[in-house]
Design an enzyme around this catalytic site. Sequence first.
Site: not given
Length: 342
Positions: A127, A152, A156
């Site tokens: 991402s 989050y 990644k």
Amino acid sequence: MKKRVLVSGGAGYIGSHVSVELINSGYDIVVADNMSNCDLTCFEGVKKITGREDIPFVKMDFCDMEAVNRLFDEYRIDAVIHFAAFKAVGESVAKPVLYYKNNLSSFLNVLEAAMGHGGCNVLFSSSATVYGEAEKLPVTEQSPRLPATSPYGNTKQICEDILRDTVKAESSIKGIALRYFNPIGAHPSALIGELPRGVPNNLVPFITQTAIGKRERLSIFGNDYPTPDGTCLRDYIDIVDLAKAHVAAVRRMLDGKMKKDYEIFNIGTGRPVSVAELVHSFEKVNGVKLNYAYVDRRPGDVTAIWADTALANEELGWKAERSVDETLESAWAWEKHLAGKE
């Protein structure tokens, strides 16, 4: 013999669109999902779009190592596209342990099972969040990864590092990380699209649900950012364009065309669009007036991010093609399709 691709988290939004494009490109697939953030709507849509009723589906949790090993025992896997992860930025800020536990252990299990079964090609769903609040825009694959603004985003970054280090140590594993920007829209058939459970975390489902009357009002988080109209700038990419990038990356791995054993590509359009612009574009192309209001900024959001896509364009032979207007038309068609079913 056809190559087989495991799509982990394949019943979800991105996974279902990628499944369609893989099948259309001649690959066999296995879809595995624990259904924690979706139902079978999109998987059934994939079968309708492709005309394939025989797509293998396994309900399982990738945090369960025994289940992952059983999957690799049952199917010869040539490549894995790993989507299975929790993905809400705001929720990750509130529940970091949940995000680290789920997102890291599920990926580690996939890699361990792959190594235990003779190795395979691994495509990690990364991402643009790995770039954090980038100092220089657009970001290239060489842009520094700044400290993530959310757990989050940090998962990644960590998973990218895990894949990079695994590839370095294990000759049987090849890896590509696709850093994608903001996927939006739905399949032109309106048979699959974004189907959030509860209150959407992403902008476009919130727009479409407000437009159809499911939500009373759309909240736009912050209009005091240092941008032309005060709202955040993002690189919104059509979901089908994004799905085709995954097929190009899988083909590159399976055809032995990788230049290094671990590669990274930005997957976006290279065009910044503000949140307010996106809202107004939706109103214009669909002839719908939205009830929206500006509210306080949301924790974890960066001011602006968009991609330099030159590397993906050149190496993958892939390019984003659909316009934002076309994409917003498809998102509205999907929402109306859902409303017709209810």
